[in-house]
Design a protein around this motif. Structure first.
Motif, PDB file in Angstrom:
ATOM      1  N   TYR A 190       0.822  -1.211   0.000  1.00 15.86           N
ATOM      2  CA  TYR A 190       0.000   0.000   0.000  1.00 15.86           C
ATOM      3  C   TYR A 190       0.854   1.258   0.000  1.00 15.86           C
ATOM      4  O   TYR A 190       0.517   2.256  -0.643  1.00 15.86           O
ATOM      5  N   GLN A 191       1.951   1.232   0.745  1.00 17.43           N
ATOM      6  CA  GLN A 191       2.793   2.422   0.802  1.00 17.43           C
ATOM      7  C   GLN A 191       3.491   2.687  -0.531  1.00 17.43           C
ATOM      8  O   GLN A 191       3.669   3.836  -0.928  1.00 17.43           O
ATOM      9  N   LEU A 192       3.877   1.622  -1.222  1.00 20.44           N
ATOM     10  CA  LEU A 192       4.558   1.790  -2.499  1.00 20.44           C
ATOM     11  C   LEU A 192       3.585   2.183  -3.609  1.00 20.44           C
ATOM     12  O   LEU A 192       3.921   2.967  -4.508  1.00 20.44           O
ATOM     13  N   GLY A 193       2.368   1.635  -3.539  1.00 19.49           N
ATOM     14  CA  GLY A 193       1.403   1.899  -4.592  1.00 19.49           C
ATOM     15  C   GLY A 193       1.880   1.328  -5.921  1.00 19.49           C
ATOM     16  O   GLY A 193       2.739   0.444  -5.970  1.00 19.49           O
ATOM     17  N   GLY A 194       1.338   1.811  -7.024  1.00 17.75           N
ATOM     18  CA  GLY A 194       1.771   1.347  -8.335  1.00 17.75           C
ATOM     19  C   GLY A 194       1.065   0.065  -8.750  1.00 17.75           C
ATOM     20  O   GLY A 194       0.454  -0.630  -7.944  1.00 17.75           O
TER      21      GLY A 194
END
Length: 351
Positions: A190-194
């Motif tokens: 979730y923190q990285l996303g993409g």
């Protein structure tokens, strides 16, 4: 500008830097007589909680933790479930029965009221389900921009007949109760996303493992408490940090078998893609135990009967002058490597 002059995110990651800053700023400044109460356990022997001796011969188990997870809502739970479960588990890992909790909620101005209501419903729901009383707390609001959404701090209180003090013994078997790294992988994605991260979550349906471990630990302690020489939930720093802490405190070498560690393929591949050892990723619903070898198989069978079907022996504690304080892993290819404790800021605000 360097470790000594400025605080970095790594100092709160639960790894080597966290241990170093706690020693430098707190442990080294407190007199030995003030590090514990009587013959109990406190910061003289840092663990999941403290133990205060009572006149009855029992011990009051007390733990405190602050929860800053980002995002506050994630597959499998939210910051409310995490805060309640985390402190319950810390009491359990000291051999205690959770009895009560206090909470402090600090929320940012402008945070949606509906979201805060959901978080607190989750928090109270866990306590209700576990029969843990909420006996006090605090609530504050910070001006917008001076806090990122919400922080929950908890104090967990329990009672133990005999605390579990984490000192593994030579010959002990290391047992892991379930898949490791699920929570860390979800939060990291979730923190990285993409696209790649979201694809991991959508295709694998991976969820945080956050949950109280009461139905595992209370029966285990009742039946095998005298044979469990260490117990920890592998949160910040993951399984690696737990084992490295134990090897250091017991002056032993812990040898583990990579092929025996319960690890989901999707977590292993996602971590590998990012160059992160999956054994550094946090779990929020897993117990790691160091158990007398004569009863290890029986303990595993009992854990399976309690519903923890993935519980396995993953290694053992050995005596070694040359490798004292190290964790050595037998790899799936048949070689060996040192499993170092985590360093740096791998996943900020994981819990």
């Amino acid at each position: 500008m360097g470790f000594d002059k400025y605080i970095r995110l790594a100092h709160g990651s639960g790894g080597v830097e966290t241990s170093a800053i706690l020693e430098k700023l707190i442990f080294s400044r407190v007199e030995e007589s003030l590090k514990r109460v009587g013959n109990g356990v406190g910061i003289d022997f840092p663990d999941d909680a403290a133990a205060i001796p009572l006149p009855s011969g029992d011990y009051l188990i007390v733990t405190m933790d602050a929860y800053t997870v980002n995002p506050p809502f994630f597959p499998g739970g939210d910051i409310g479930v995490l805060a309640a479960s985390g402190s319950i588990n810390d009491v359990l890992m000291m051999g205690g029965k959770p009895l009560a909790m206090l909470d402090s909620v600090v929320v940012e101005e402008g945070f949606p009221m509906d979201d805060l209501s959901k978080i607190l419903d989750s928090f109270i729901g866990v306590l209700r389900g576990e029969g843990v009383a909420l006996i006090g707390g605090d609530f504050k609001v910070m001006p917008k921009g001076q806090l990122d959404r919400v922080i929950i701090t908890t104090v967990g209180i329990g009672l133990a007949r005999k605390p579990i003090i984490d000192v593994p013994r030579v010959g002990d078997k290391i047992i892991v109760s379930d898949y490791v790294g699920d929570h860390g992988a979800v939060i990291l994605a979730y923190q990285l996303g993409g696209d790649v991260s979201m694809e991991l979550l959508e295709k694998s349906r991976l969820r945080s493992d956050v949950k109280p471990l009461t139905r595992l630990m209370l029966p285990l302690v009742e039946r095998y408490g005298d044979y469990i020489h260490a117990a920890r939930d592998p949160t910040r720093g993951g399984l690696s940090m737990v084992l490295n802490d134990w090897a250091k405190v017991s002056s032993t070498v812990i040898v583990i078998d990579e092929s025996s560690i319960p690890l989901r393929p999707e977590v292993a591949s996602f971590a590998g893609m990012l160059g992160i050892d999956p054994l550094y990723l946090a779990s929020e619903g897993v117990a790691v135990l160091s158990v007398d070898p004569s009863l290890a198989d029986e303990v595993i069978t009992y854990m399976h009967s309690l519903g923890f079907s993935n519980a396995k022996v993953v290694g053992e504690v050995r005596k070694s002058e040359k490798y004292s304080g190290y964790v050595i892993m037998r790899t799936v290819t048949g070689g060996f490597r040192i499993l170092e404790p985590p360093r740096g800021d791998l996943v900020p605000r994981i819990c």
